[in-house]
Write a protein that holds these residues in place. Structure first.
Motif, mmCIF file in Angstrom:
data_model
loop_
_atom_site.group_PDB
_atom_site.id
_atom_site.type_symbol
_atom_site.label_atom_id
_atom_site.label_comp_id
_atom_site.label_asym_id
_atom_site.label_seq_id
_atom_site.Cartn_x
_atom_site.Cartn_y
_atom_site.Cartn_z
ATOM 1 N N LYS A 97 73.220 60.597 22.523
ATOM 2 C CA LYS A 97 72.183 61.608 22.320
ATOM 3 C C LYS A 97 70.787 61.009 22.228
ATOM 4 N N TRP A 98 70.668 59.825 21.668
ATOM 5 C CA TRP A 98 69.347 59.203 21.580
ATOM 6 C C TRP A 98 68.832 58.838 22.971
ATOM 7 N N LEU A 99 69.688 58.228 23.778
ATOM 8 C CA LEU A 99 69.277 57.865 25.134
ATOM 9 C C LEU A 99 69.005 59.117 25.970
ATOM 10 N N GLU A 100 69.835 60.135 25.800
ATOM 11 C CA GLU A 100 69.673 61.371 26.559
ATOM 12 C C GLU A 100 68.388 62.104 26.191
ATOM 13 N N SER A 101 67.948 61.948 24.944
ATOM 14 C CA SER A 101 66.771 62.686 24.484
ATOM 15 C C SER A 101 65.493 62.293 25.217
ATOM 16 N N GLY A 102 65.505 61.128 25.858
ATOM 17 C CA GLY A 102 64.324 60.705 26.599
ATOM 18 C C GLY A 102 64.199 61.328 27.981
ATOM 19 N N LEU A 103 65.213 62.089 28.402
ATOM 20 C CA LEU A 103 65.208 62.695 29.731
ATOM 21 C C LEU A 103 64.784 64.158 29.603
ATOM 22 N N ASN A 104 63.662 64.493 30.206
ATOM 23 C CA ASN A 104 63.077 65.829 30.086
ATOM 24 C C ASN A 104 63.444 66.671 31.319
ATOM 25 N N PRO A 105 64.402 67.621 31.186
ATOM 26 C CA PRO A 105 64.831 68.410 32.351
ATOM 27 C C PRO A 105 63.707 69.193 33.017
ATOM 28 N N GLU A 106 62.729 69.633 32.232
ATOM 29 C CA GLU A 106 61.623 70.397 32.814
ATOM 30 C C GLU A 106 60.852 69.558 33.826
ATOM 31 N N LEU A 107 60.671 68.278 33.516
ATOM 32 C CA LEU A 107 59.971 67.366 34.425
ATOM 33 C C LEU A 107 60.900 66.856 35.523
ATOM 34 N N LYS A 108 62.111 66.424 35.137
ATOM 35 C CA LYS A 108 63.003 65.787 36.091
ATOM 36 C C LYS A 108 63.525 66.757 37.147
ATOM 37 N N SER A 109 63.662 68.035 36.804
ATOM 38 C CA SER A 109 64.095 69.011 37.812
ATOM 39 C C SER A 109 63.080 69.111 38.943
ATOM 40 N N VAL A 110 61.812 69.013 38.599
ATOM 41 C CA VAL A 110 60.756 69.036 39.624
ATOM 42 C C VAL A 110 60.815 67.764 40.465
ATOM 43 N N ARG A 111 61.141 66.645 39.813
ATOM 44 C CA ARG A 111 61.261 65.385 40.550
ATOM 45 C C ARG A 111 62.374 65.486 41.596
ATOM 46 N N PHE A 112 63.523 66.046 41.216
ATOM 47 C CA PHE A 112 64.600 66.199 42.190
ATOM 48 C C PHE A 112 64.190 67.151 43.305
ATOM 49 N N TYR A 113 63.550 68.247 42.938
ATOM 50 C CA TYR A 113 63.079 69.205 43.941
ATOM 51 C C TYR A 113 62.149 68.526 44.946
ATOM 52 N N ASN A 114 61.254 67.679 44.450
ATOM 53 C CA ASN A 114 60.330 66.974 45.344
ATOM 54 C C ASN A 114 61.073 66.039 46.291
ATOM 55 N N TYR A 115 62.073 65.323 45.765
ATOM 56 C CA TYR A 115 62.868 64.431 46.616
ATOM 57 C C TYR A 115 63.581 65.231 47.695
ATOM 58 N N LEU A 116 64.237 66.329 47.315
ATOM 59 C CA LEU A 116 65.000 67.099 48.293
ATOM 60 C C LEU A 116 64.075 67.708 49.347
ATOM 61 N N LYS A 117 62.941 68.191 48.888
ATOM 62 C CA LYS A 117 61.965 68.759 49.820
ATOM 63 C C LYS A 117 61.493 67.700 50.813
ATOM 64 N N THR A 118 61.282 66.493 50.330
ATOM 65 C CA THR A 118 60.784 65.419 51.195
ATOM 66 C C THR A 118 61.821 64.985 52.218
ATOM 67 N N ILE A 119 63.074 64.797 51.786
ATOM 68 C CA ILE A 119 64.080 64.334 52.739
ATOM 69 C C ILE A 119 64.372 65.404 53.783
ATOM 70 N N ASN A 120 64.428 66.676 53.386
ATOM 71 C CA ASN A 120 64.620 67.738 54.379
ATOM 72 C C ASN A 120 63.463 67.774 55.374
ATOM 73 N N LYS A 121 62.256 67.607 54.851
ATOM 74 C CA LYS A 121 61.071 67.613 55.714
ATOM 75 C C LYS A 121 61.129 66.467 56.719
ATOM 76 N N GLU A 122 61.508 65.277 56.263
ATOM 77 C CA GLU A 122 61.546 64.127 57.171
ATOM 78 C C GLU A 122 62.708 64.230 58.156
ATOM 79 N N ILE A 123 63.818 64.824 57.732
ATOM 80 C CA ILE A 123 64.921 65.067 58.668
ATOM 81 C C ILE A 123 64.463 65.991 59.792
#
Length: 496
Positions: free
Chosen positions: A421-447
């Motif tokens: 739980k301590w290690l997990e607490s450093g991961l912010n889903p509100e921020l990281k979900s956008v990071r994944f969205y950006n990655y997926l958007k980028t790879i689809n765009k480049e494909i």
């Protein structure tokens, strides 16, 4: 009498005690033979992967993902500059190097094309299970591969599912079952492994009634994936230690709190290929959902039997996910991870040829998984015959994975592959979900951009003649068709 003991004196006392301890202990030879100094060796070893990543290894050297590949994913997820300057730094003459052949006249988008404004919009060219009651048309050719809650933290699963909702891709649950973290808005593929977690009775056997209830109560579940094996440890079941089986995980998986959970290496719901086909049809008829298979590849005789059975009956899986032996986000025995099952290119080419022989390749949606989450790798996979790709470790890196290679220790430093739980607490889903969205958007765009450069509207239109690989001798290259001994069947694509 006032006696002031200097601070460094305490340090010397502590070091002397450690010195004595090292000499008299019998567990670590290095510490016994080299008191005090021996501790430095274990200290450096504790962060060896990180040390090599940032100091020792060059940009193209490290495995499983080199620094250049990781940097592209990190930059894409943060919407930073992911370009490359001053030309390539790769040895383009090394054996296996991939060359994508551009067209003299690229494909031209007009301003009314769906991808003109939304440059990352790239849905699957095929509908999954068009004859089922609830067929599914994935809205992204890149999707999230099977990673269980328990293997990944709740915050990591939440981040990926929220990102899936934003990007329109689907999210595979992994065999750990459907959890509340998978219900944040994204489309879901329910992975059903040998433990039948979440859809099992009190004896650990498959329960059709529980499956029907789960899918009815959670309409976000769009497909069912029957897992036969996975790239990291094909032919071997998993084990979740009892100390990790919290009340929450026990409720999700349908197991006892605090007891070891062992997944068998085989399914108990069927014993052979005909029974497996019947099992697939039973689940599809009960839920209305498309049902597919996920497997690593080794011996081919049963795949041949499956293709024959499907050809004779018209029944069987709606999609097939081929997992390469180079895959794996969790823990696996070294020999299994390194040597058991074929790498993706060999595995997929063997399976595609079998189903092509029986005229089934147009009816099945093929999904590839195994280090395909980079644009050039994805294009090669489409040219070989996949309709979609699944990404696992690339998705983890987009939300902060640093390739520390501690997924099996429960000490993941970035809170992704851990339930600490301590290690997990450093991961912010509100921020990281956008990071994944950006990655997926980028790879689809480049494909899409690579497809357009080669004269195509959609990546499904790539042929095996569009990709050549270096043979490493006398600068000779050959097309994929010659390298793997088949021609991909043209995919029926009538435009977006």
């Amino acid at each position: 009498m006032n006696f002031d003991f200097p601070w460094w004196g305490y340090v010397l006392v502590v070091l002397f005690l450690i010195f004595l301890r090292d000499i008299f202990q019998k567990t670590h030879t290095i510490q016994h033979n080299f008191p005090l100094v021996g501790h430095i060796r274990y200290f450096l070893e504790s962060f060896g992967p990180e040390l090599r990543q940032y100091i020792v290894a060059n940009n193209r050297e490290e495995l499983p993902f080199n620094r250049q590949q990781r940097t592209w994913i990190y930059a894409s997820s943060k919407t930073e500059n992911n370009m490359q300057g001053f030309g390539t730094d790769q040895d383009i003459h090394e054996p296996g190097y991939v060359f994508i052949k551009p067209a003299m006249m690229p494909f031209r988008l007009d301003d009314k094309h769906p991808s003109f404004k939304k440059t990352s919009y790239c849905p699957s060219a095929k509908i999954v299970g068009p004859h089922r009651q609830k067929p599914y048309h994935p809205q992204s050719v890149v999707n999230i591969s099977a990673m269980s809650y328990g293997s990944l933290s709740g915050a990591a699963i939440t981040s990926l599912n929220l990102g899936a909702e934003m990007s329109g891709c689907y999210h595979n649950t992994g065999e750990g079952g459907f959890s509340s973290y998978h219900a944040k808005g994204g489309d879901v593929v329910l992975n059903i492994g040998t433990g039948y977690f979440g859809v099992r009775d009190e004896n650990g056997n498959f329960s059709l009634e529980k499956l029907k209830t789960l899918t009815t109560n959670n309409p976000c579940i769009k497909m069912l994936e029957l897992k036969l094996s996975q790239g990291a440890k094909p032919g071997k079941g998993g084990m979740l230690p009892g100390k990790k089986v919290t009340k929450e995980i026990a409720d999700i998986r349908g197991v006892a709190i605090g007891k070891d959970v062992i997944s068998p290496a085989y399914h108990t719901a069927f014993m052979d290929i005909p029974q497996m086909v019947d099992f697939i049809e039973t689940m599809a008829n009960a839920t209305g959902l498309p049902v597919g298979l996920k497997s690593a590849v080794g011996k081919l005789d049963m795949w041949e039997t499956l293709a024959q059975k499907m050809n004779e009956t018209g029944k069987g899986p709606d999609f097939i996910t081929i997992d390469g032996g180079e895959g794996g986000t969790g823990a696996a025995p070294r020999a299994f991870a390194d040597h058991v099952s074929l790498p993706w290119v060999y595995a997929f080419s063997h399976i595609y040829k079998i189903f092509q022989k029986y005229g089934l390749e147009k009816k099945i949606v093929f999904i590839g998984s195994g280090k395909l989450g980079l644009p050039e790798k994805a294009i090669m996979a489409f040219a070989m015959g996949v309709d979609m790709i699944n990404v696992a470790r690339e998705a983890m890196m987009s939300i902060g994975c640093i390739q520390a290679q501690k997924c099996h220790t429960n000490t993941c430093p970035v809170g992704i592959a851990t339930n600490n739980k301590w290690l997990e607490s450093g991961l912010n889903p509100e921020l990281k979900s956008v990071r994944f969205y950006n990655y997926l958007k980028t790879i689809n765009k480049e494909i899409l951009e690579l497809s357009h450069a080669c004269g195509y509207e959609h990546p499904s239109q790539f042929t095996m003649e569009d990709i050549e690989i270096s043979m490493g001798d006398n600068n000779r290259t050959i097309p994929l068709s010659q390298a793997y001994g088949y021609q991909k069947t043209e995919v029926a694509f009538g435009g977006f």
